[in-house]
Design a protein around this motif. Structure first.
Motif, PDB file in Angstrom:
ATOM      1  N   TYR A 412       9.382  11.073  -6.511  1.00 37.69           N
ATOM      2  CA  TYR A 412      10.653  11.214  -7.234  1.00 37.69           C
ATOM      3  C   TYR A 412      11.487   9.750  -5.942  1.00 37.69           C
ATOM      4  CZ  TYR A 412      12.138  15.525  -8.885  1.00 37.69           C
ATOM      5  OH  TYR A 412      11.905  16.753 -10.701  1.00 37.69           O
ATOM      6  N   GLU A 413      11.203   9.741  -5.669  1.00 35.04           N
ATOM      7  CA  GLU A 413      11.538   8.458  -4.886  1.00 35.04           C
ATOM      8  C   GLU A 413      10.537   7.911  -5.636  1.00 35.04           C
ATOM      9  OE1 GLU A 413      11.226   5.948  -0.232  1.00 35.04           O
ATOM     10  OE2 GLU A 413      10.648   7.844  -0.196  1.00 35.04           O
ATOM     11  N   MET A 414      10.223   6.685  -5.570  1.00 34.21           N
ATOM     12  CA  MET A 414       9.570   5.808  -6.486  1.00 34.21           C
ATOM     13  C   MET A 414      10.651   5.339  -8.167  1.00 34.21           C
ATOM     14  SD  MET A 414       7.594   3.880  -4.305  1.00 34.21           S
ATOM     15  CE  MET A 414       8.383   4.754  -3.114  1.00 34.21           C
ATOM     16  N   VAL A 459      -1.241  10.222  -5.832  1.00 29.59           N
ATOM     17  CA  VAL A 459      -0.900  10.435  -7.278  1.00 29.59           C
ATOM     18  C   VAL A 459      -0.811   9.185  -7.485  1.00 29.59           C
ATOM     19  CG1 VAL A 459       1.743  10.959  -7.434  1.00 29.59           C
ATOM     20  CG2 VAL A 459       0.840  12.192  -5.843  1.00 29.59           C
ATOM     21  N   TRP A 460      -0.554   7.575  -7.187  1.00 33.70           N
ATOM     22  CA  TRP A 460       0.160   6.607  -8.012  1.00 33.70           C
ATOM     23  C   TRP A 460      -1.435   6.620  -9.116  1.00 33.70           C
ATOM     24  CZ3 TRP A 460      -2.607   1.687  -7.732  1.00 33.70           C
ATOM     25  CH2 TRP A 460      -1.590   0.654  -8.487  1.00 33.70           C
ATOM     26  N   GLY A 461      -2.394   6.345  -8.135  1.00 30.44           N
ATOM     27  CA  GLY A 461      -3.525   6.463  -9.377  1.00 30.44           C
ATOM     28  C   GLY A 461      -3.338   6.900 -10.858  1.00 30.44           C
ATOM     29  N   PHE A 462      -3.062   7.914 -10.536  1.00 26.18           N
ATOM     30  CA  PHE A 462      -3.194   9.669 -11.917  1.00 26.18           C
ATOM     31  C   PHE A 462      -1.798   9.135 -12.414  1.00 26.18           C
ATOM     32  CE2 PHE A 462      -5.347  13.209  -9.455  1.00 26.18           C
ATOM     33  CZ  PHE A 462      -6.519  13.122 -10.600  1.00 26.18           C
ATOM     34  N   TYR A 463      -0.917   7.881 -11.839  1.00 21.51           N
ATOM     35  CA  TYR A 463       0.648   7.461 -12.369  1.00 21.51           C
ATOM     36  C   TYR A 463      -0.127   6.579 -13.322  1.00 21.51           C
ATOM     37  CZ  TYR A 463       5.071   6.530 -13.871  1.00 21.51           C
ATOM     38  OH  TYR A 463       6.939   6.185 -14.370  1.00 21.51           O
ATOM     39  N   LEU A 464      -0.631   5.748 -13.312  1.00 20.30           N
ATOM     40  CA  LEU A 464      -0.978   4.611 -13.088  1.00 20.30           C
ATOM     41  C   LEU A 464      -2.216   4.917 -14.519  1.00 20.30           C
ATOM     42  CD1 LEU A 464      -0.461   1.592 -12.090  1.00 20.30           C
ATOM     43  CD2 LEU A 464      -2.626   1.540 -11.161  1.00 20.30           C
ATOM     44  N   ASP A 465      -2.836   5.411 -14.402  1.00 22.21           N
ATOM     45  CA  ASP A 465      -4.066   5.792 -15.404  1.00 22.21           C
ATOM     46  C   ASP A 465      -3.421   6.209 -16.771  1.00 22.21           C
ATOM     47  OD1 ASP A 465      -6.831   6.362 -16.474  1.00 22.21           O
ATOM     48  OD2 ASP A 465      -6.015   8.154 -16.792  1.00 22.21           O
ATOM     49  N   CYS A 466      -2.242   7.246 -15.976  1.00 24.44           N
ATOM     50  CA  CYS A 466      -1.521   7.916 -17.463  1.00 24.44           C
ATOM     51  C   CYS A 466      -0.350   7.048 -18.095  1.00 24.44           C
ATOM     52  CB  CYS A 466      -0.809   8.698 -17.076  1.00 24.44           C
ATOM     53  SG  CYS A 466      -1.057  10.189 -16.554  1.00 24.44           S
ATOM     54  N   PRO A 505       8.472   1.872 -11.296  1.00 23.65           N
ATOM     55  CA  PRO A 505       7.513   2.912 -10.800  1.00 23.65           C
ATOM     56  C   PRO A 505       6.072   2.336 -10.407  1.00 23.65           C
ATOM     57  CG  PRO A 505       9.118   4.440 -12.238  1.00 23.65           C
ATOM     58  CD  PRO A 505       9.018   2.381 -12.759  1.00 23.65           C
ATOM     59  N   SER A 506       5.722   2.295 -10.873  1.00 23.55           N
ATOM     60  CA  SER A 506       4.370   2.137 -11.320  1.00 23.55           C
ATOM     61  C   SER A 506       4.200   0.450  -9.838  1.00 23.55           C
ATOM     62  CB  SER A 506       3.657   1.018 -12.458  1.00 23.55           C
ATOM     63  OG  SER A 506       3.385   2.390 -13.057  1.00 23.55           O
ATOM     64  N   GLU A 507       5.195  -0.527 -10.073  1.00 29.98           N
ATOM     65  CA  GLU A 507       5.476  -1.262  -8.985  1.00 29.98           C
ATOM     66  C   GLU A 507       5.374  -1.609  -7.471  1.00 29.98           C
ATOM     67  OE1 GLU A 507       5.499  -5.154 -12.458  1.00 29.98           O
ATOM     68  OE2 GLU A 507       6.824  -4.594 -10.503  1.00 29.98           O
ATOM     69  N   ARG A 508       6.903  -0.221  -7.431  1.00 29.84           N
ATOM     70  CA  ARG A 508       7.159   0.172  -6.305  1.00 29.84           C
ATOM     71  C   ARG A 508       5.926   0.721  -5.571  1.00 29.84           C
ATOM     72  NH1 ARG A 508      12.275   0.900  -9.379  1.00 29.84           N
ATOM     73  NH2 ARG A 508      11.599   2.681 -10.476  1.00 29.84           N
ATOM     74  N   GLY A 509       5.540   1.687  -6.188  1.00 25.01           N
ATOM     75  CA  GLY A 509       4.600   3.138  -5.410  1.00 25.01           C
ATOM     76  C   GLY A 509       3.388   1.540  -5.145  1.00 25.01           C
ATOM     77  N   LEU A 510       3.010   1.077  -5.679  1.00 22.83           N
ATOM     78  CA  LEU A 510       1.854  -0.222  -5.181  1.00 22.83           C
ATOM     79  C   LEU A 510       2.318  -0.676  -4.350  1.00 22.83           C
ATOM     80  CD1 LEU A 510      -0.930  -1.395  -5.555  1.00 22.83           C
ATOM     81  CD2 LEU A 510      -0.040  -2.819  -7.419  1.00 22.83           C
ATOM     82  N   VAL A 511       3.629  -1.292  -4.201  1.00 16.11           N
ATOM     83  CA  VAL A 511       4.641  -2.316  -3.100  1.00 16.11           C
ATOM     84  C   VAL A 511       3.549  -0.887  -2.055  1.00 16.11           C
ATOM     85  CG1 VAL A 511       5.857  -3.181  -1.926  1.00 16.11           C
ATOM     86  CG2 VAL A 511       5.004  -4.101  -4.145  1.00 16.11           C
ATOM     87  N   TYR A 512       4.857   0.271  -1.634  1.00 17.16           N
ATOM     88  CA  TYR A 512       4.837   0.829  -0.960  1.00 17.16           C
ATOM     89  C   TYR A 512       2.968   1.150  -0.186  1.00 17.16           C
ATOM     90  CZ  TYR A 512       5.269   5.654   1.712  1.00 17.16           C
ATOM     91  OH  TYR A 512       5.017   6.279   2.801  1.00 17.16           O
ATOM     92  N   LEU A 513       2.043   1.432  -1.295  1.00 19.58           N
ATOM     93  CA  LEU A 513       0.979   2.199  -0.945  1.00 19.58           C
ATOM     94  C   LEU A 513       0.337   0.323  -0.303  1.00 19.58           C
ATOM     95  CD1 LEU A 513      -0.110   4.016  -3.694  1.00 19.58           C
ATOM     96  CD2 LEU A 513       0.532   4.790  -1.706  1.00 19.58           C
ATOM     97  N   TRP A 514       0.488  -0.476  -0.560  1.00 16.55           N
ATOM     98  CA  TRP A 514      -0.298  -1.483  -0.056  1.00 16.55           C
ATOM     99  C   TRP A 514      -0.104  -1.793   1.802  1.00 16.55           C
ATOM    100  CZ3 TRP A 514      -4.406  -3.947  -0.927  1.00 16.55           C
ATOM    101  CH2 TRP A 514      -4.824  -4.923  -0.832  1.00 16.55           C
TER     102      TRP A 514
END
Length: 817
Positions: A412-414, A459-466, A505-514
């Protein structure tokens, strides 16, 4: 032993390039025989392998002349000598160590001593040669290495080392289990390494002084061309040499592997291997004309460097064509002189007449048609799942429930869920995927902090794939897909340039994880992690290209690329707290074990996700679909074959763990902690295979009620989809949203933008660059901005680039193409 007549009909071999003979062949024949006597390969009882009659029948100079038709006279002499030495060393190894004398330690000592005579630093003192193999190698190395770069020498030595140690691994397995026949995937990988073809490709570079620029040598187009060069020659040789291998008691032959795997008659097995070779050659043509030119553009190679690359590719073609002519001549190494069988190539006989025989056989034409006849979004219905063989088990991470809660809060946050019009998921989709359960099953022993971060990464990987599959692959959105991937790479750029701001969202999630995954990593480990993501994104770009061309992938190319598209290496890294020593990790048993685990996980996904991918996504990257089209069989048979392959890969994994790893521990003299590390890695691979299977079978994500909640994205812009229509599709896409076409009244690209790939097939990124200053809403297809890196590209009709280059600057080299 005299070879008996083959028990099958040789098929029509597809060879799209004419064979030619080097005019200096007679001089090379005289030279290489004199050289063989001088080195002691002939005329000496010391390590004798051949007599002169056998030597003449094999005609190594004729082989060199057929495979290197443009080499100068002195170079042809050198190449002839190299091939004499290569076959001599191979036959000596077989005679000394394979026939009733499987002394692995003695064989290893022999290989180590041979390698000591090829020092990459030419000032290194060498041992005193003691036999013909060593005397000949010293002579060859100092006639070859000084004219080539240090990088070429290192590659040459490493390729020969891999060849030798793969042969040693075969010897070890033969000693432990002589009747064992490996599976097709393992066989292709092993055959590629043990065939000596990478070594031959290095000689191709030397023969024409056409060394490949170091910066592109390991990039996909060059790598694929080399792999196909190895596979097509080696697998076709397995057909031609089948009877010889049977007579000599060998089981390492692809025809035998196919007989065993498909439980079929020998003629069907031969035809299967021939179709595999034909498919590889189709892939060579495709890579050469579609994928290679954009790579040269991307790296800005000048005309001289491009010419070297083109000469190299043309020389690989010559090598493959000449080898086929040489291998199929009666009285040679493989076909008896008294053979009554007609040449497998119809038409005029004799070296140099292949041009009259070029064409597609009916079987090859059928395979070509099936490669491009995919109709997306067909209703296939639910398929019965097979009984999967899985001898391993897994546990459940105790932090599962907390992982579910925290990962949903993070989603939700991302913005992965909860933002209408922007988020690609709703909460029901998030719950159906249950990424926290996936992590709990594949990382059952992970510590809480590691598990929670890995769950967010999953979660991010599944989202990115979708997002990528639904918005770009399914709709064949070339523009959006390439911009999407390029921006993700820009966000984790390892240079000092300015970082882009995440806009979706995809980019925000990646920056957070990276930031969190790399905060405690060394620069080297951080670059390794980025490299794994780069490989994933490159493989997705490969999918985008094939989807746009409506081209069903070549089976071998698919199986090897599927490991990257699945992200298996990245998933293994997420829970790897302590790395094994590189020399242990890179050893052949560990790498084979790793690839077996990756194949099992990704192929299980292909079976379970088949209905969703065929009906809802319309994509063509699924081993069940590829098996249907390659073997021209129905879906039930294809599922059975893919499941049989999964079983075979699991059994290969079991064999390596039980048989090869104990010997590996002894070879490396591993201490207690190193052995624990190795077997912790084995356990993690087992958790990956069993955990992924359990998640796939127990979840609802791939079930029809879940995936049919979304409308199908069938060809949303109603544009043509046949091969060659990509330009029309881009035009249709742009017109439909009111964007002017490039070359009309479109606003020019801003001067501040970096240079982008300029070859045909890179128009998507150019279009994106031209739109960079146009305000866009917050979506997953946000246009490119500053510091945009380029991705390897392959879309389009890049053969036109080759033609244009030859016309404008290299017309005197027109014979190259």
């Amino acid at each position: 032993m005299t070879s008996s007549q083959p028990t099958f009909e040789l098929p029509d071999f597809y060879m799209p390039w004419p064979a030619r003979v080097n005019p200096n062949v007679q001089g090379a024949r005289i030279h290489c025989k004199e050289w063989a006597y001088r080195m002691g390969i002939l005329g000496s009882d010391e390590d004798a392998v051949w007599d002169e009659k056998t030597f003449d029948a094999m005609d190594f100079a004729g082989f060199a002349a057929a495979t290197h038709p443009d080499a100068p006279a002195l170079e042809l002499d050198l190449l002839s000598d190299w091939y004499v030495w290569g076959w001599f060393a191979d036959d000596y190894f077989a005679k000394t160590f394979e026939v009733g004398n499987q002394d692995v330690r003695q064989a290893r000592s022999y290989i180590d001593r041979v390698m000591s005579f090829m020092a990459t630093d030419l000032s290194t003192p060498l041992p005193e040669p003691k036999n013909p193999t060593e005397r000949a190698l010293i002579d060859l190395w100092f006639r070859s290495a000084p004219t080539m770069s240090q990088q070429w020498r290192q590659r040459f030595v490493e390729h020969y080392r891999t060849l030798s140690y793969t042969a040693l691994r075969e010897l070890f397995n033969q000693d432990k289990n002589q009747e064992r026949i490996i599976d097709p995937v393992e066989y292709v990988m092993l055959r590629r390494q043990v065939s000596g073809m990478f070594w031959s490709a290095d000689l191709v570079e030397h023969s024409l002084a056409a060394e490949i620029p170091a910066e592109i040598y390991n990039k996909r187009p060059i790598r694929v061309l080399k792999d196909i060069f190895c596979d097509s020659v080696a697998l076709r040789n397995d057909i031609i040499s089948y009877q010889k291998d049977i007579d000599e008691g060998r089981s390492n032959n692809c025809v035998m592997v196919a007989e065993h795997f498909f439980n079929t008659e020998i003629q069907d097995a031969v035809n299967f291997v021939n179709d595999l070779v034909t498919s590889r050659l189709f892939q060579f043509e495709h890579t050469m004309t579609v994928e290679l030119p954009p790579l040269l553009d991307e790296y800005g190679l000048d005309s001289e460097a491009r010419y070297r690359v083109f000469r190299y590719v043309k020389a690989l073609q010559d090598w493959m064509a000449g080898d086929l002519e040489w291998e199929t001549r009666p009285g040679g190494r493989y076909i008896p002189a008294e053979s009554k069988k007609e040449s497998p190539l119809a038409g005029p006989k004799g070296l140099g007449t292949a041009a009259a025989r070029i064409g597609l056989s009916p079987a090859a034409m059928g395979l070509r048609v099936r490669t491009y006849n995919y109709i997306p979004f067909q209703t296939v219905g639910e398929i019965p799942l097979p009984e999967f063989y899985m001898p391993f088990s897994t546990g459940l991470n105790p932090h599962l429930e907390e992982g579910r809660r925290k990962s949903k809060e993070w989603a939700y946050e991302m913005g992965l869920i909860g933002i209408p019009g922007i988020s690609f998921w709703d909460e029901q989709r998030f719950d159906a995927i249950d990424a926290a359960l996936t992590c709990a099953l594949v990382y059952p022993k992970a510590a809480k902090t590691v598990y929670e971060l890995a769950t967010k990464g999953m979660v991010w990987g599944f989202y990115l794939d979708c997002v990528f599959d639904g918005r770009y692959l399914a709709t064949r959105d070339i523009v959006g897909g390439r911009v999407f991937l390029a921006r993700l790479l820009a966000l984790i750029s390892s240079d000092s340039g300015p970082m882009l701001m995440p806009t979706n969202p995809s980019e925000r999630g990646l920056v957070y994880l990276w930031q969190r995954m790399t905060s405690c990593l060394s620069a080297e480990d951080k670059e390794e992690m980025r490299g794994l993501l780069v490989k994933i994104f490159e493989s997705w770009a490969w999918q985008l290209d094939h989807q746009a061309q409506n081209r069903i992938p070549d089976p071998i190319d698919y199986v090897e690329t599927r490991i990257k598209t699945f992200g298996f290496d990245f998933l293994m890294l997420l829970n790897q707290s302590e790395k094994m020593p590189p020399e242990l990790y890179d050893s052949q048993p560990v790498q084979s074990m790793h690839k077996a685990g990756a194949n099992v996980s990704s192929l299980v996904n292909d079976i379970v996700s088949y209905q969703k991918e065929m009906e809802s996504e319309g994509i063509l990257f699924n081993s069940v679909l590829i098996t249907q089209h390659f073997l021209d069989c129905d879906v039930a048979k294809a599922v059975e074959i893919v499941n049989n392959l999964i079983t075979a890969r699991v059994r290969e994994f079991e064999h390596i763990v039980a048989t090869e790893l104990p010997a590996l521990c002894e070879d490396f003299d591993l201490d207690t902690r190193a052995r624990e590390q190795l077997f912790e890695y084995v356990e993690q691979l087992q958790f990956m295979m069993s955990g992924m299977l359990k998640w796939h079978l127990g979840g609802s994500y791939y079930k029809e009620p879940e995936f049919k909640r979304d409308p199908s994205p069938r060809n949303l812009f109603n544009a043509p989809t046949a091969l060659g229509c990509s330009a029309a599709r881009i035009t249709s896409l742009l017109s439909s949203v009111g964007i002017p076409q490039l070359g009309t009244e479109a606003e020019p690209v801003a001067e501040t933008l970096p240079s982008l790939p300029t070859g045909l097939g890179t128009s998507a990124m150019q279009i994106a660059a031209s739109l960079a200053e146009t305000p866009q809403p917050e979506t997953e297809a946000e246009p490119v901005a500053e510091s945009l890196p380029s991705l390897p590209t392959g879309l389009g009709t890049s053969a036109m680039q080759i033609s244009s280059m030859l016309e404008t600057g290299l017309t005197h080299k027109r014979h190259l193409w």
